[in-house]
Write an enzyme that holds these catalytic residues in place. Structure first.
Site, mmCIF file in Angstrom:
data_model
loop_
_atom_site.group_PDB
_atom_site.id
_atom_site.type_symbol
_atom_site.label_atom_id
_atom_site.label_comp_id
_atom_site.label_asym_id
_atom_site.label_seq_id
_atom_site.Cartn_x
_atom_site.Cartn_y
_atom_site.Cartn_z
ATOM 1 N N CYS A 2 -52.100 -28.850 -30.550
ATOM 2 C CA CYS A 2 -52.965 -29.597 -31.659
ATOM 3 C C CYS A 2 -52.878 -29.252 -32.448
ATOM 4 C CB CYS A 2 -54.408 -28.730 -30.414
ATOM 5 S SG CYS A 2 -55.172 -28.764 -28.907
ATOM 6 N N ARG A 27 -48.049 -33.635 -33.190
ATOM 7 C CA ARG A 27 -48.463 -32.467 -32.372
ATOM 8 C C ARG A 27 -49.569 -33.038 -30.488
ATOM 9 N NH1 ARG A 27 -47.184 -27.526 -34.520
ATOM 10 N NH2 ARG A 27 -49.207 -26.426 -33.041
ATOM 11 N N TRP A 76 -54.068 -32.174 -27.695
ATOM 12 C CA TRP A 76 -53.376 -32.469 -26.434
ATOM 13 C C TRP A 76 -54.260 -32.099 -25.647
ATOM 14 C CZ3 TRP A 76 -50.670 -29.502 -23.096
ATOM 15 C CH2 TRP A 76 -49.497 -30.457 -22.073
ATOM 16 N N ASN A 102 -57.050 -24.406 -31.355
ATOM 17 C CA ASN A 102 -55.998 -24.860 -30.547
ATOM 18 C C ASN A 102 -54.632 -23.223 -29.996
ATOM 19 O OD1 ASN A 102 -52.569 -25.915 -29.690
ATOM 20 N ND2 ASN A 102 -52.087 -24.754 -31.996
ATOM 21 N N GLY A 103 -54.635 -24.058 -28.546
ATOM 22 C CA GLY A 103 -54.378 -22.623 -27.346
ATOM 23 C C GLY A 103 -54.812 -23.185 -26.063
ATOM 24 N N GLU A 482 -29.354 -33.686 -21.671
ATOM 25 C CA GLU A 482 -30.066 -34.122 -23.013
ATOM 26 C C GLU A 482 -30.376 -35.715 -22.983
ATOM 27 O OE1 GLU A 482 -32.223 -33.853 -26.708
ATOM 28 O OE2 GLU A 482 -32.194 -32.341 -24.424
ATOM 29 N N LYS A 486 -33.999 -37.720 -23.231
ATOM 30 C CA LYS A 486 -34.962 -38.296 -24.415
ATOM 31 C C LYS A 486 -35.159 -39.544 -23.860
ATOM 32 C CE LYS A 486 -34.686 -36.190 -26.754
ATOM 33 N NZ LYS A 486 -34.529 -34.628 -26.741
ATOM 34 N N GLU A 489 -38.503 -39.250 -21.801
ATOM 35 C CA GLU A 489 -39.125 -38.834 -22.702
ATOM 36 C C GLU A 489 -39.937 -40.110 -23.473
ATOM 37 O OE1 GLU A 489 -38.547 -34.665 -24.597
ATOM 38 O OE2 GLU A 489 -36.949 -36.327 -25.700
ATOM 39 N N HIS A 505 -23.595 -35.183 -3.623
ATOM 40 C CA HIS A 505 -24.409 -33.868 -2.810
ATOM 41 C C HIS A 505 -25.698 -34.585 -2.753
ATOM 42 C CE1 HIS A 505 -20.679 -31.207 -2.377
ATOM 43 N NE2 HIS A 505 -20.648 -31.550 -3.518
ATOM 44 N N LYS A 604 -45.016 -31.952 -29.732
ATOM 45 C CA LYS A 604 -44.028 -31.918 -30.475
ATOM 46 C C LYS A 604 -43.787 -30.000 -30.555
ATOM 47 C CE LYS A 604 -40.261 -32.426 -33.179
ATOM 48 N NZ LYS A 604 -39.679 -32.784 -32.464
#
Length: 609
Positions: A2, A27, A76, A102-103, A482, A486, A489, A505, A604
């Protein structure tokens, strides 16, 4: 996760808080809220579900009064749904104290049960609401003392901001495990989760440390520990520019940050390879100690983990050192064989990733030497490491990491070359050739970005597919991971990255005319094997987008679309290959009308476990 903003000073708090909060929306953006004290020191709290624009509209309708102190928050969600009730700030029952948090408070259920027995009523489903009630339970006229006493009861990771109607000129902040900074202005002071929120207001920053409490008014900031012992503060001056945290004409932060990559790598080369000689300032480990290293362990999460996987290939190739890579969230749950001859490399853009910090503490407890690759000098990770390799990427606002990834990759090349030199596993000619190729990378980046219109055209032609596979081998297997991340996301399209040899496989069962397969096939010693994989895909009607080296004539026979990257040493191809994959993900998300910079359910910096 957050975002927190707090202000005490001589200006009207609510518009200033909103202005700063918008710069922290990366955030978290499930809900937001503001708490202020009016001229009569009455606490006013205004909260709204959804993005900050919803809160802004609500504040406009309610016409909040003038105030010189306030706290603000963008959320968040962890505990409780994203709605008005669960949004921050949270207040005590008497509406005297308001808190932003936050947390995660790990023992909130025990605290909540005890507070309920004392008559405190809860209106939200969050863990955060225990904090204002707990502070109130200790309050006997001294707000700072009550906050300290409450903090000693909390377990978990948190950063908090506190205001009270009984102390209208005071703002209190504290942290354990979650980032929080103090901004010092003229006749005004701030608290914030991250520097970009207040960079336009002040460049004088105090990075609050774990276990510290800050008491601010418009004139001063006093720091103490949770027991009330005064602690010294170190004021640092932020070096990056205001424009670095702005879009500068680009439609999205992500596109801007993709375009910043050539300059970032160019700067890193000037700092770390001046005149072709390695200069790893901040490493803080002697050549003698590096020479005793028997094993390397890399810990990271998400995109940083993929950078670490590339790091494994290049360290083992150049330095001939056994290298393991762990997702930080799993590292503590296995019995890793680590000792004083282990070099642990922790990778984190923010330096506040909770799982990576926990992994570092586990590694240190077993005697490992800790080096961090980080983009934040004053971060928790930087403070807990023996050495810091700072990547100088500047603020990254887009939730989907781009420039931090290539900066982390570049730092791994520097570190691998250093280890290879110390261990004498690289010839002078090989070192010189790699340095020469590295110095060409910024120019290659610019060439690739000049060709983005063609990449966008390919992306749009394939944006209708409901599933993507990304295939790579050897050092470009992590590139496939990666690239897929992307796309997932920001476009929300199911996408999976695989080592190409694993396709038969299981994943080959997914191949049909409704799937697009992106194959990373630059010139390399595994080129022929990649061509064989592509032929298997085409035999099953899969649509192939090939990422190949300029001058490769054969690849056009096997792919529906070809994107070309400049020729470079095979071990450096991950640096070039990722640029088109970032552009593909970006353009598909734009084509689908998604919020590129703030994709759903993400934030983020992951500061909770």
């Amino acid at each position: 996760m957050c975002g927190i903003i707090g202000y005490v000073g001589h200006r009207n708090a609510s518009p200033l808080l909103l202005e700063c909060l918008k710069k922290l929306e990366y955030r978290g953006y499930d809900s937001s809220g503001v708490g202020i004290l009016d001229d009569e020191s009455q606490l006013i709290v205004c909260k709204s579900q959804g993005k900050i624009k919803n809160l802004e509209e609500l504040i406009d309708r309610q016409s909040l009064p003038y105030s010189n102190v306030g706290i603000c928050h963008t959320r968040w969600a962890t505990h409780g749904l994203p709605n008005d009730q669960n949004a921050h700030p949270h207040a005590d029952n008497a509406h005297h104290i308001a808190v932003v948090h936050n947390g995660i408070i790990e023992n909130y259920q025990v605290l909540k049960a005890a507070l309920k027995k004392k008559g405190y009523k809860f209106i939200s489903a969050t863990d955060s609401e225990v904090i204002p009630h707990l502070i109130t339970s200790f309050y006997k006229g001294d707000l700072l003392l009550a906050v300290r006493q409450a903090l000693q009861k909390l377990r978990g990771s948190f950063a908090i901001g506190v205001i009270s109607k009984n102390h209208p000129g005071m703002l209190i902040a504290a942290r354990i495990g979650s980032p929080l900074i103090i901004g010092l202005g003229e006749q005004e002071n701030y608290i914030a989760s991250d520097v970009p929120a207040i960079i336009e207001k002040t460049r004088r920053i105090i990075y609050l440390k774990d276990g510290q409490v800050a008491a601010l008014d418009r004139e001063k900031c006093e720091l103490s520990d949770f027991n009330g012992k005064k602690v010294a503060s170190k004021i640092e001056k932020v070096s990056f520019t205001v424009s670095a945290a702005q879009k500068q004409g680009y439609k999205h932060f992500m596109l801007k940050e993709i375009h910043e990559q050539p300059d970032i790598i160019s700067m890193m080369l000037k700092l770390r390879l001046p005149g072709g000689k390695l200069k790893l300032e901040g490493l803080n480990v002697s050549d003698e100690s590096l020479g005793k290293i028997k094993k390397v362990v890399v810990v990271a999460c998400g995109t940083a983990y993929h950078a670490g996987l590339v790091g494994k290939y290049i360290i083992e190739d150049l330095a001939k050192l056994t290298t393991e890579v762990d997702t930080s969230s799993e590292f503590r749950y296995r019995h890793a064989i680590i000792d004083k001859n282990t070099l642990m490399i922790a990778v984190s853009q923010s330096g506040e990733t909770a799982d990576t910090l926990a992994a570092v503490r586990e590694g240190r407890s077993k005697g490992a030497r800790i080096i961090s690759i980080c983009n934040s000098v004053g971060s928790s990770l930087a403070r807990e490491s023996d050495g810091l390799l700072y990547v100088h990427a500047g603020p990254e606002i887009g939730v989907a990491s781009t420039k931090a990834y290539t900066a982390q990759l570049t730092m791994f090349y520097f570190l691998a070359l250093k280890l290879a030199q110390v261990r004498r596993t690289i010839t002078p000619a090989r070192f010189k050739n790699l340095v020469k190729d590295l110095q060409k990378v910024p120019g290659h980046f610019r060439d690739l970005l000049r060709q983005k219109a063609g990449v966008f055209k390919i992306a749009e032609a394939n944006s209708h597919f409901g599933c993507f596979l990304y295939l790579g081998r050897n050092v470009n297997y992590p590139t496939a991971l990666e690239g897929a991340l992307k796309l997932k996301e920001i476009s929300y399209i199911p996408a999976e990255g695989y080592a190409a040899g694993e396709m038969k496989h299981g994943p080959i069962a997914l191949i049909d005319e409704y799937r697009a397969v992106i194959c990373i096939v630059p010139a390399s010693h595994v080129y022929e094997k990649m061509i064989s994989n592509i032929q298997e895909i085409r035999a099953r009607k899969g649509k192939v987008i090939a990422l190949a080296t300029q001058g490769d004539r054969e690849i056009s026979q096997h792919a529906d679309h070809v994107i070309r990257i400049p020729a470079i040493d095979e071990i450096l191809t991950p640096l070039l290959a990722i640029i088109p994959l970032q552009l593909i993900a970006y353009q598909i998300a734009v084509k689908r009308g998604n919020d590129v910079d703030q994709p759903r359910n993400l934030a983020k910096s992951v500061t909770v476990e």
